[in-house]
Design an enzyme around this catalytic site. Structure first.
Site, PDB file in Angstrom:
ATOM      1  N   GLY A  17      77.042 112.259   5.155  1.00 56.90           N
ATOM      2  CA  GLY A  17      76.410 112.145   6.374  1.00 56.90           C
ATOM      3  C   GLY A  17      74.879 112.933   6.354  1.00 56.90           C
ATOM      4  O   GLY A  17      74.555 113.850   5.852  1.00 56.90           O
ATOM      5  N   ARG A  78      77.729 106.905   0.841  1.00 65.12           N
ATOM      6  CA  ARG A  78      79.313 107.369   0.533  1.00 65.12           C
ATOM      7  C   ARG A  78      79.711 106.619  -0.830  1.00 65.12           C
ATOM      8  O   ARG A  78      79.577 105.465  -0.832  1.00 65.12           O
ATOM      9  CB  ARG A  78      80.276 107.426   1.402  1.00 65.12           C
ATOM     10  CG  ARG A  78      80.066 108.134   2.683  1.00 65.12           C
ATOM     11  CD  ARG A  78      80.987 108.558   3.409  1.00 65.12           C
ATOM     12  NE  ARG A  78      80.759 109.963   4.018  1.00 65.12           N
ATOM     13  CZ  ARG A  78      80.124 110.165   5.335  1.00 65.12           C
ATOM     14  NH1 ARG A  78      79.740 108.926   6.141  1.00 65.12           N
ATOM     15  NH2 ARG A  78      79.846 111.221   5.720  1.00 65.12           N
ATOM     16  N   ASP A 109      81.060 119.028   2.308  1.00 65.70           N
ATOM     17  CA  ASP A 109      82.151 119.436   1.377  1.00 65.70           C
ATOM     18  C   ASP A 109      82.371 118.278   0.041  1.00 65.70           C
ATOM     19  O   ASP A 109      82.591 118.740  -0.858  1.00 65.70           O
ATOM     20  CB  ASP A 109      83.432 119.860   2.345  1.00 65.70           C
ATOM     21  CG  ASP A 109      83.428 121.164   2.671  1.00 65.70           C
ATOM     22  OD1 ASP A 109      82.671 121.954   2.467  1.00 65.70           O
ATOM     23  OD2 ASP A 109      84.290 121.396   3.382  1.00 65.70           O
ATOM     24  N   THR A 131      74.775 119.469   7.058  1.00 65.19           N
ATOM     25  CA  THR A 131      75.548 118.674   8.136  1.00 65.19           C
ATOM     26  C   THR A 131      75.268 119.407   9.584  1.00 65.19           C
ATOM     27  O   THR A 131      75.269 120.389   9.689  1.00 65.19           O
ATOM     28  CB  THR A 131      77.128 118.776   7.892  1.00 65.19           C
ATOM     29  OG1 THR A 131      77.754 118.151   9.071  1.00 65.19           O
ATOM     30  CG2 THR A 131      77.735 120.201   7.673  1.00 65.19           C
ATOM     31  N   ASP A 133      77.345 119.320  11.493  1.00 69.37           N
ATOM     32  CA  ASP A 133      78.526 119.901  12.552  1.00 69.37           C
ATOM     33  C   ASP A 133      78.729 121.473  12.261  1.00 69.37           C
ATOM     34  O   ASP A 133      79.414 122.148  12.790  1.00 69.37           O
ATOM     35  CB  ASP A 133      79.718 119.343  11.819  1.00 69.37           C
ATOM     36  CG  ASP A 133      80.019 117.728  12.261  1.00 69.37           C
ATOM     37  OD1 ASP A 133      79.206 117.284  12.788  1.00 69.37           O
ATOM     38  OD2 ASP A 133      80.839 117.115  11.476  1.00 69.37           O
ATOM     39  N   ASP A 135      79.926 122.855   9.864  1.00 73.55           N
ATOM     40  CA  ASP A 135      81.521 123.191   9.676  1.00 73.55           C
ATOM     41  C   ASP A 135      81.555 123.651   8.171  1.00 73.55           C
ATOM     42  O   ASP A 135      82.860 123.660   7.843  1.00 73.55           O
ATOM     43  CB  ASP A 135      82.287 122.223  10.264  1.00 73.55           C
ATOM     44  CG  ASP A 135      82.210 120.958   9.261  1.00 73.55           C
ATOM     45  OD1 ASP A 135      81.163 120.782   8.694  1.00 73.55           O
ATOM     46  OD2 ASP A 135      82.911 119.864   9.529  1.00 73.55           O
ATOM     47  N   ARG A 177      83.637 116.021  13.811  1.00 71.80           N
ATOM     48  CA  ARG A 177      84.931 115.593  13.664  1.00 71.80           C
ATOM     49  C   ARG A 177      86.006 116.639  13.553  1.00 71.80           C
ATOM     50  O   ARG A 177      86.805 116.530  14.469  1.00 71.80           O
ATOM     51  CB  ARG A 177      84.995 114.872  12.367  1.00 71.80           C
ATOM     52  CG  ARG A 177      84.776 113.315  12.518  1.00 71.80           C
ATOM     53  CD  ARG A 177      84.940 112.748  10.959  1.00 71.80           C
ATOM     54  NE  ARG A 177      83.671 113.462  10.156  1.00 71.80           N
ATOM     55  CZ  ARG A 177      83.541 113.091   8.989  1.00 71.80           C
ATOM     56  NH1 ARG A 177      84.220 112.440   8.308  1.00 71.80           N
ATOM     57  NH2 ARG A 177      82.453 113.575   8.427  1.00 71.80           N
TER      58      ARG A 177
HETATM   59  P1  ADP Z   1      80.033 114.951   2.833  1.00 70.60           P
HETATM   60  O1  ADP Z   1      79.208 115.452   1.694  1.00 70.60           O
HETATM   61  O2  ADP Z   1      79.094 115.039   4.115  1.00 70.60           O
HETATM   62  O3  ADP Z   1      81.182 115.866   3.009  1.00 70.60           O
HETATM   63  P2  ADP Z   1      81.664 112.926   1.975  1.00 70.60           P
HETATM   64  O4  ADP Z   1      83.057 113.547   2.151  1.00 70.60           O
HETATM   65  O5  ADP Z   1      81.585 111.381   2.365  1.00 70.60           O
HETATM   66  O6  ADP Z   1      80.416 113.749   2.801  1.00 70.60           O
HETATM   67  O7  ADP Z   1      81.282 112.744   0.525  1.00 70.60           O
HETATM   68  C1  ADP Z   1      80.104 112.409  -0.031  1.00 70.60           C
HETATM   69  C2  ADP Z   1      80.122 111.693  -1.328  1.00 70.60           C
HETATM   70  O8  ADP Z   1      80.831 113.050  -2.348  1.00 70.60           O
HETATM   71  C3  ADP Z   1      81.596 110.885  -1.560  1.00 70.60           C
HETATM   72  O9  ADP Z   1      80.997 109.417  -1.055  1.00 70.60           O
HETATM   73  C4  ADP Z   1      81.517 111.014  -3.062  1.00 70.60           C
HETATM   74  O10 ADP Z   1      80.798 110.090  -3.788  1.00 70.60           O
HETATM   75  C5  ADP Z   1      81.479 112.271  -3.095  1.00 70.60           C
HETATM   76  N1  ADP Z   1      82.735 113.040  -3.299  1.00 70.60           N
HETATM   77  C6  ADP Z   1      83.530 113.269  -1.987  1.00 70.60           C
HETATM   78  N2  ADP Z   1      84.794 113.876  -2.546  1.00 70.60           N
HETATM   79  C7  ADP Z   1      84.713 113.897  -3.990  1.00 70.60           C
HETATM   80  C8  ADP Z   1      85.749 114.335  -4.927  1.00 70.60           C
HETATM   81  N3  ADP Z   1      87.183 114.824  -4.872  1.00 70.60           N
HETATM   82  N4  ADP Z   1      85.583 114.180  -6.119  1.00 70.60           N
HETATM   83  C9  ADP Z   1      84.261 113.713  -6.424  1.00 70.60           C
HETATM   84  N5  ADP Z   1      83.471 113.295  -5.463  1.00 70.60           N
HETATM   85  C10 ADP Z   1      83.586 113.289  -4.677  1.00 70.60           C
END
Ligand code: ADP
Length: 325
Positions: A17, A78, A109, A131, A133, A135, A177
């Site tokens: 995000g 994403r 995360d 982020t 949030d 969080d 969230r």
């Molecule tokens: P944020 O970074 O804001 O938490 P996301 O959870 O959508 O947002 O994660 C961002 C991107 O990081 C995902 O689209 C993916 O490319 C990568 N990612 C997320 N989880 C994993 C994972 N377990 N292993 C490898 N890459 C990941």
């Protein structure tokens, strides 16, 4: 400490995000690296850009005029492919082909998990927490939060004006969230009658009683601040109107909270974190998330960061209840 590797070129990307201040972080990473004689590859659309080769070398002027802008000039996305072995192999290959010796990844995360996977496969990464949030458990502060919460209070102040004129109640749903930090801070900063967050049980009868008590105390506007994670916005709105007789509307603030020009706090912290991330990489350190502890910028191991938890400030919500009538 790991032996320092000679870095000639690092990559920078924004993922997950978006958050106001990401641009300030990208600028600081780029300028810090260039100042140290290291090239910077701007990678577009998060990990997608790494897999698909969407990247270009950045010079100092490429990051001019972005410090004050919301969003991210590198775009964000994403990338589901990145979670697969095949996607990861393509990313590693892209780093090799493009001579990227290390990566600074800005995000939440999920982005940290991606950075962890890359580091384990030989591409050193440092992550920067972004982020709205707030969080992310490993850091007291995540880039974007201050701007977002200030946007929320500006919107709610406007809503309160019109509520006051009509003796109306507004149930305001804010982002977060899984976290109620925005609701707790913005609710306190706007004197909400009640604050509901997903981390704590939501007692709707008590909220109705609080709105009634505020009316009896002579209040003319009634703001109820609800975190999206509480999941009660529509039900609560209907219940307040039915049981108090006060006209009640739900306002879901939505993505407006994610945009806008970053506040001084977000610009300064993003700049400090971007600078720190490059410092760490060039020292030969990786698998780290940059973190804020009190006023210091430090770093935490990514695995440890992902295991940590952070809770909403319950005492703030209780204090607000005591004084908002
Ligand atoms: P944020 O970074 O804001 O938490 P996301 O959870 O959508 O947002 O994660 C961002 C991107 O990081 C995902 O689209 C993916 O490319 C990568 N990612 C997320 N989880 C994993 C994972 N377990 N292993 C490898 N890459 C990941």
């Amino acid at each position: 400490m790991q032996e320092a590797k000679k870095f000639r070129r690092i990559g920078v990307l924004t993922s997950g995000g978006d958050a106001p201040g990401m641009n300030a972080a990208v600028r600081a990473v780029t300028r810090t690296a260039l100042a140290r004689g290291v090239e910077v590859m701007g990678i577009y659309n998060g990990y997608n850009g790494l897999i698909n080769g969407e990247m270009k070398l950045l010079d100092a002027r490429d990051v001019s005029d972005i410090l004050q802008r919301g969003g991210t000039m590198l775009y964000t996305a994403r990338c589901l492919d990145f979670k697969t072995e095949e996607g990861m192999a393509r990313a590693i290959e892209a780093c090799r082909e493009n001579k990227i010796d290390g990566i600074v990844a800005c995000g939440g995360d999920g982005t940290f998990r991606g950075a962890l996977d890359l580091t384990r496969r030989g591409v050193p990464c440092v992550a920067i927490p972004c982020t709205i949030d707030n969080d992310i458990s490993s850091t007291d502060y995540s880039i974007g939060y201050d701007t977002a919460v200030n946007t929320v209070i500006q919107m709610v102040d406007r809503l309160a004006d019109t509520c006051q004129s009509h003796l109306r109640c507004s149930v305001v749903e804010v982002m977060g969230r899984a976290a109620g930090h925005i609701a707790a801070d913005a609710g306190t900063a706007t004197g909400a009658c009640a604050i509901a967050v997903g981390e704590l049980p939501v007692d709707m009868d008590k909220i109705v009683a609080r709105v009634k008590a505020c009316k009896e105390a002579g209040r003319h506007h009634f703001i109820v601040m609800v975190s999206e994670g509480a999941g009660v916005t529509q039900e609560l709105t209907a219940k307040i109107e039915k049981e108090t007789g006060i006209e009640t509307r739900a306002t879901v603030l939505g993505h407006v909270q994610r945009g806008g020009t970053p506040t001084v706090r977000d610009r300064v912290i993003a700049t400090r974190m971007g600078h720190k991330a490059v410092d760490l990489l060039l020292e030969g350190r990786s698998n780290l998330v940059v973190a804020m502890r009190k006023d210091d910028i430090t770093a935490v191991d990514i695995e440890e960061a992902l295991r940590m938890t952070k809770s909403v400030d319950r005492s703030l919500i209780e204090m607000n209840e005591e004084i908002s009538f």
